[in-house]
Design an enzyme around this catalytic site. Structure first.
Site, PDB file in Angstrom:
ATOM      1  N   GLU A   1       6.322  -4.733 -16.705  1.00 13.63           N
ATOM      2  CA  GLU A   1       5.536  -3.312 -16.697  1.00 13.63           C
ATOM      3  C   GLU A   1       4.453  -3.596 -17.685  1.00 13.63           C
ATOM      4  OE1 GLU A   1       5.277  -0.822 -15.368  1.00 13.63           O
ATOM      5  OE2 GLU A   1       4.296   0.799 -16.810  1.00 13.63           O
TER       6      GLU A   1
ATOM      7  N   TRP B   1      -9.896   8.917  -1.663  1.00 13.03           N
ATOM      8  CA  TRP B   1      -9.450   7.599  -1.854  1.00 13.03           C
ATOM      9  C   TRP B   1      -9.286   6.957  -0.523  1.00 13.03           C
ATOM     10  CZ3 TRP B   1      -5.026   4.452  -0.455  1.00 13.03           C
ATOM     11  CH2 TRP B   1      -4.889   3.382  -1.030  1.00 13.03           C
TER      12      TRP B   1
ATOM     13  N   ASN C   1      -6.032  14.913   3.543  1.00 16.53           N
ATOM     14  CA  ASN C   1      -5.425  13.914   2.972  1.00 16.53           C
ATOM     15  C   ASN C   1      -4.379  13.293   3.583  1.00 16.53           C
ATOM     16  OD1 ASN C   1      -4.126  12.332   1.005  1.00 16.53           O
ATOM     17  ND2 ASN C   1      -3.128  13.974  -0.092  1.00 16.53           N
ATOM     18  N   GLY C   2      -4.313  12.125   4.196  1.00 11.04           N
ATOM     19  CA  GLY C   2      -3.432  11.615   5.019  1.00 11.04           C
ATOM     20  C   GLY C   2      -4.113  10.631   5.738  1.00 11.04           C
TER      21      GLY C   2
ATOM     22  N   ARG D   1      -6.264  11.827  -8.153  1.00  9.82           N
ATOM     23  CA  ARG D   1      -5.633  11.379  -7.035  1.00  9.82           C
ATOM     24  C   ARG D   1      -6.623  10.429  -6.085  1.00  9.82           C
ATOM     25  NH1 ARG D   1      -1.609  14.848  -5.656  1.00  9.82           N
ATOM     26  NH2 ARG D   1      -1.951  14.348  -3.420  1.00  9.82           N
TER      27      ARG D   1
ATOM     28  N   HIS E   1      10.108 -23.298 -15.069  1.00  7.43           N
ATOM     29  CA  HIS E   1      10.114 -23.538 -13.562  1.00  7.43           C
ATOM     30  C   HIS E   1       8.832 -23.295 -12.960  1.00  7.43           C
ATOM     31  CE1 HIS E   1      14.552 -23.500 -13.774  1.00  7.43           C
ATOM     32  NE2 HIS E   1      14.308 -22.405 -14.524  1.00  7.43           N
TER      33      HIS E   1
ATOM     34  N   CYS F   1      -5.871  11.342  -1.294  1.00  7.04           N
ATOM     35  CA  CYS F   1      -7.039  12.257  -1.808  1.00  7.04           C
ATOM     36  C   CYS F   1      -6.709  13.512  -2.487  1.00  7.04           C
ATOM     37  CB  CYS F   1      -7.914  12.483  -0.378  1.00  7.04           C
ATOM     38  SG  CYS F   1      -8.246  11.133   0.502  1.00  7.04           S
TER      39      CYS F   1
ATOM     40  N   GLU G   1      -3.866  -3.046 -14.307  1.00  7.24           N
ATOM     41  CA  GLU G   1      -4.471  -1.905 -13.326  1.00  7.24           C
ATOM     42  C   GLU G   1      -5.318  -1.117 -14.079  1.00  7.24           C
ATOM     43  OE1 GLU G   1      -1.841   1.425 -12.449  1.00  7.24           O
ATOM     44  OE2 GLU G   1      -0.342   0.960 -14.113  1.00  7.24           O
TER      45      GLU G   1
ATOM     46  N   LYS H   1       0.489  -2.682 -16.603  1.00  9.07           N
ATOM     47  CA  LYS H   1      -0.418  -1.742 -17.254  1.00  9.07           C
ATOM     48  C   LYS H   1      -1.722  -2.344 -17.744  1.00  9.07           C
ATOM     49  CE  LYS H   1       1.086   1.545 -16.645  1.00  9.07           C
ATOM     50  NZ  LYS H   1       2.141   1.372 -16.087  1.00  9.07           N
TER      51      LYS H   1
ATOM     52  N   LYS I   1      -3.604   7.914  -8.258  1.00 10.27           N
ATOM     53  CA  LYS I   1      -2.309   8.234  -8.905  1.00 10.27           C
ATOM     54  C   LYS I   1      -1.030   8.149  -8.150  1.00 10.27           C
ATOM     55  CE  LYS I   1       0.426   9.602 -12.339  1.00 10.27           C
ATOM     56  NZ  LYS I   1       0.597   8.417 -13.399  1.00 10.27           N
TER      57      LYS I   1
HETATM   58  C1  AGP Z   1       1.955   2.852 -12.397  1.00  6.58           C
HETATM   59  O1  AGP Z   1       1.019   2.816 -13.648  1.00  6.58           O
HETATM   60  C2  AGP Z   1       0.980   2.841 -11.157  1.00  6.58           C
HETATM   61  N1  AGP Z   1       0.166   3.747 -11.099  1.00  6.58           N
HETATM   62  C3  AGP Z   1       1.746   2.803  -9.891  1.00  6.58           C
HETATM   63  O2  AGP Z   1       2.234   1.551  -9.972  1.00  6.58           O
HETATM   64  C4  AGP Z   1       2.928   3.642  -9.712  1.00  6.58           C
HETATM   65  O3  AGP Z   1       3.898   3.469 -10.443  1.00  6.58           O
HETATM   66  C5  AGP Z   1       3.525   3.727  -8.230  1.00  6.58           C
HETATM   67  O4  AGP Z   1       2.321   3.787  -7.302  1.00  6.58           O
HETATM   68  C6  AGP Z   1       4.395   4.479  -7.902  1.00  6.58           C
HETATM   69  O5  AGP Z   1       4.169   5.965  -7.891  1.00  6.58           O
HETATM   70  P1  AGP Z   1       5.417   7.025  -8.025  1.00  6.58           P
HETATM   71  O6  AGP Z   1       6.146   6.860  -9.321  1.00  6.58           O
HETATM   72  O7  AGP Z   1       4.558   8.280  -8.037  1.00  6.58           O
HETATM   73  O8  AGP Z   1       6.107   6.790  -6.835  1.00  6.58           O
END
Ligand code: AGP
Length: 611
Positions: free
Chosen positions: A484, A73, A99-100, A27, A507, A2, A491, A488, A606
Site C-alpha cells: 500500500e 477520463w 460515462n462508460g 472522477r 530472492h 468520467c 500513484e 501511494k 478516482k
Molecule cells: C488507490 O489509492 C487507487 N486510487 C486505486 O488503486 C483504487 O484503490 C482502486 O481503483 C479500487 O477502487 P475502489 O476501491 O473504488 O474499487
C-alpha cells in the site's frame, strides 16, 4: 471514468454545471465541456480541467436554464478538444454526455457511415448520439423514445444525458453499469454521476438502476426501463453534508482525508462495536452472517488499495476464523474460469462501489452460486446493490484519487466481520475477543498520535523527493502495508516504487540495493520483528538508505535506520491501521514537493468504471 452533470430549472444552468463538474473532477479530468440551450443548442468544450473551460466560457452568452456538462477520463480517443464531451448528433439538434464504453460502437459506426454520417471525433459517444438521431428520424418519435430504442441495441456500459434543440424542456438520462443520480429540487432537477454536485441544492435523490431511463420534461420527472415499463421514482434522502465535500482549509483533499482518519475510524465503529458489552452489531450482514460462519472458503475480490485491504483481511480471517481465504485481483478473477463451490463466500471490497472489474467479478461469482458480501464507502453505489449483504465503511466522501481513509475504514469493517464470525464459530477465546475489541477502540487515538509525526515525515520527504525508485518491505500483517505504501507513492508522485515481503529481498530484489535506493521498512514490534531487523542489516550492508517505521521507543531500530518514524504500539493484527499513516503522509509530501497534482494525479481517476 468520467463525471456528468445536467440541470433544468430556474437557475442559470452554467453556474450549476460548472460548480458540479468541479466537484466531480476527481472522477476524470483530461477534458471538459458543456452544452446549453442559449438561443441554439451550443457546445463549448476543450482539453484540460474545468478551470480552463471556465476561462474559455468568459464572454459567451450563457443564459440558459437547461444544460449539461462532462469531465472526461479518456477511453476511446486521446484527450483533445474534438474527443471532449458533449457530442453533437449529425444535424447538431441533439447532444449527449456519456460515462462508460459502448462495446459495439464500431459496427454501429460502420452502419452509420454507410448511411452518410460523418464523425468529428474518435469516440464511441459521438457514434451513440448519431445512432439515437438516426432512430428518431426513422421512427419519427420523441427524443426519450429514440433513446430508449437505441438502448435496446447498444452493448456496453453507459450513464448518459441527452438533450434536444427541438425539445427545450427535456433531459433524458439513462444508466447501465455506470452510476447516475437524479436530484429532485423544488421546480428543478439535477442529474449527476454521484450526489456531490447535487447536495447543496437538494438532499432528495433517485438512484437510477441499470437499464432505467429518467426523463424530465416540462418540470415533471418520469422513469421507465429500457423495456418501456413505467416505474415509480424511489426518492431517498441522502445524508451528505456540503462541508464533507469541501477541503476544509486543507491544501488538498488527500491531506484532509488522511487527517480525518481518527474520526472516520470512529464513525466506522460507531453503533457497531462496544467493548463494554462485548457486542459487535453489523446490521447489513444479519441475515447472511451464518453463511460466513459456515463458509468453507472465503474469496476476496478487489482492486488497488482495496485489494491490499483484502490481503490484510486474509491474515486476520485465517488467524481468527480458521477459514481458508484467497485474495484475488478482481480484474484477473473475472476472466479466468474460477472454481466456485457451494459453501464459498465472496467478499467484494470497493471504496467507490463502481469499479468495473470488481462489479464483473461479483456477477461472475453470483452466476456460479456464491453468496457475495460488499464492503463499500459510497451509499447507493452499484456494488452494494449487486451484493447479497454487506457493510458500509462510513468514512465519508473520499475525493482524493489516492485512497487513504477508505483503506483504514475497510480494515476496521473487515476486522469487525472476522471477529463476529470467529466468535460465532468458537475459534476465538472470549478473552482474545474482548482484548481486540478494547484495542480497536484505542485505534482512533493511536492514529491521532501517528498524525502528529507529520512534520518529521515532511522533513524526510524533502530528503527523498528526487529519488527515482523506492522499495517498501514488511512481513506478516505489515506486508500488505508495504504494498500500500508503494502504491501511494507511485500513484501521486510518479516515482517507481515496489512493495515486497521483506524476506523476498534475497530472492532477487536485493540486487537493486545501493546507496541510491531508499528502502522503507515497516519494522514494528511483532512476531517477525527479529527477522525484519536482519533484513535491515542486509540492506545496510549494501549501503541501502533505510527509512524505518518502528514502534515508539525502539532504540535498536533508531540506531540502525537513517530515519526512524516511531508509531504507537498496538496488537500486531491491528498494526496496519497505524503503520500505514506515515506512509500516506510520506507519499503526500513527496508528491507535493515534486509539484504533482496530488488530488488528480495524471492518467488516473478516482473510480475505474471501465475495464
Ligand atoms: C488507490 O489509492 C487507487 N486510487 C486505486 O488503486 C483504487 O484503490 C482502486 O481503483 C479500487 O477502487 P475502489 O476501491 O473504488 O474499487
Amino acid at each position: 471514468m468520467c463525471g456528468i452533470v445536467a440541470y433544468v430549472g430556474h437557475r442559470k444552468a452554467s453556474d450549476v454545471i460548472i460548480k458540479g463538474l468541479k466537484r466531480l473532477e476527481y472522477r476524470g479530468y483530461d477534458s471538459t465541456g458543456i452544452a446549453l440551450l442559449n438561443g441554439g443548442l451550443n457546445i463549448y468544450k476543450k482539453k484540460g480541467k474545468v478551470a480552463e473551460l471556465e476561462s474559455f466560457l468568459q464572454g459567451q452568452n450563457l443564459n440558459s436554464q437547461i444544460g449539461m456538462g462532462h469531465t472526461r477520463w479518456a477511453t476511446h480517443g486521446e484527450p483533445n478538444d474534438e474527443n471532449a464531451h458533449p457530442h453533437y448528433s449529425a444535424t447538431k439538434k441533439l447532444a449527449i454526455i456519456h460515462n462508460g464504453i459502448i462495446e459495439n460502437y464500431a459496427s454501429l459506426k460502420q452502419e452509420l457511415i454507410r448511411k452518410g454520417h460523418q464523425f468529428l471525433s474518435e469516440t464511441d459517444t459521438e457514434v451513440f448520439i448519431h445512432f439515437i438521431e438516426d432512430i428518431q428520424e426513422n421512427e419519427q418519435c420523441p427524443l426519450d423514445e429514440a433513446v430508449r430504442l437505441a438502448l435496446t441495441k447498444v452493448v456496453g456500459a453507459y450513464a448518459i444525458v441527452v438533450m434536444s434543440f427541438e425539445q427545450p424542456d427535456m433531459l433524458v438520462a439513462a444508466r447501465k453499469g455506470s452510476p447516475l443520480v437524479v436530484g429532485v429540487g423544488k421546480g428543478e432537477y439535477f442529474m449527476a454521476s454521484d450526489a456531490t454536485p447535487i447536495i447543496e441544492y437538494t438532499n432528495e435523490v433517485v438512484y437510477l438502476n441499470d437499464q432505467e431511463i429518467a426523463v424530465v420534461d416540462g418540470g415533471k420527472l418520469t422513469i421507465r426501463n429500457v423495456a418501456n415499463l413505467p416505474l415509480t421514482p424511489y426518492i431517498q434522502t441522502v445524508d451528505l453534508e456540503l462541508e464533507a465535500i469541501e477541503k476544509g482549509g486543507y491544501e488538498h483533499f488527500m491531506l484532509k482525508e488522511i487527517f480525518e482518519q481518527p474520526r472516520s475510524i470512529q464513525d466506522c465503529m460507531r453503533g457497531r462495536l462496544d467493548s463494554t458489552t462485548n457486542r459487535l452489531t453489523l446490521g447489513g450482514l444479519r441475515d447472511y452472517l451464518k453463511k460466513l460462519v459456515n463458509a468453507d472458503r472465503i474469496l476476496i475480490v478487489a482492486c488497488g488499495t482495496s485489494w491490499h485491504a483484502g490481503l490484510v483481511a486474509e491474515y486476520f480471517f485465517e488467524e481468527f476464523c480458521r477459514i481458508p481465504v484467497e485474495v484475488e485481483y478482481a480484474s484477473e478473477f473475472r476472466y479466468r474460469n474460477p472454481v466456485i463451490r457451494e459453501g464459498d463466500v465472496v467478499i467484494a471490497i470497493s471504496q467507490s462501489g463502481e469499479t468495473a472489474d470488481t462489479l464483473a467479478a461479483i456477477d461472475l461469482a453470483k452466476s456460479k452460486g456464491a453468496i457475495i458480501f460488499g464492503i463499500c464507502n459510497v451509499v447507493g453505489s452499484s456494488i452494494p446493490r449487486a451484493t447479497h449483504a454487506g457493510a458500509y465503511t462510513h468514512a465519508g466522501p473520499e475525493i482524493g484519487v489516492a485512497s487513504t481513509k477508505a483503506f483504514t475504514a475497510q480494515l476496521i469493517v473487515l476486522n469487525m466481520i472476522a471477529l463476529s464470525v470467529a466468535r460465532n464459530r468458537g475459534t476465538i477465546t472470549d478473552q482474545k475477543y474482548h482484548e481486540l475489541l478494547v484495542e480497536l477502540e484505542t485505534i482512533p487515538s493511536k492514529v491521532e498520535k501517528a498524525l502528529k509525526l507529520n512534520d518529521q515525515i515532511k522533513h524526510i520527504a524533502a530528503e527523498f523527493q528526487d529519488a527515482r525508485n523506492f522499495i517498501y518491505l514488511g512481513r506478516g500483517y505489515n506486508f500488505p502495508v508495504a504494498l500500500e505504501g508503494a502504491l501511494k507513492l507511485k500513484e501521486i508522485s510518479y516515482i517507481h516504487a515496489e512493495g515486497y515481503p521483506a524476506a523476498e529481498m534475497k530472492h532477487g530484489p536485493i540486487a537493486l540495493i545501493d546507496e541510491h535506493m531508499p528502502v522503507v521498512f515497516i519494522a514494528t514490534k511483532d512476531s517477525s520483528y527479529e527477522k525484519v531487523v536482519s533484513n535491515i542489516q542486509e540492506v545496510k550492508a549494501r549501503k541501502g538508505r533505510v527509512i524505518a517505521i518502528a514502534t515508539e521507543g525502539d532504540e535498536l531500530i533508531r540506531s540502525m535506520a537513517e530515519f526512524t518514524i516511531e508509531v504507537p504500539a498496538t496488537n500486531e493484527v491491528l498494526m496496519p491501521l497505524v503503520s500505514v499513516i506515515p506512509l500516506q503522509l510520506l507519499s503526500y509530501h513527496i508528491a507535493v514537493m515534486r509539484g504533482c497534482n496530488v488530488d488528480q494525479p495524471r492518467n488516473l481517476a478516482k473510480s475505474v468504471t471501465v475495464e
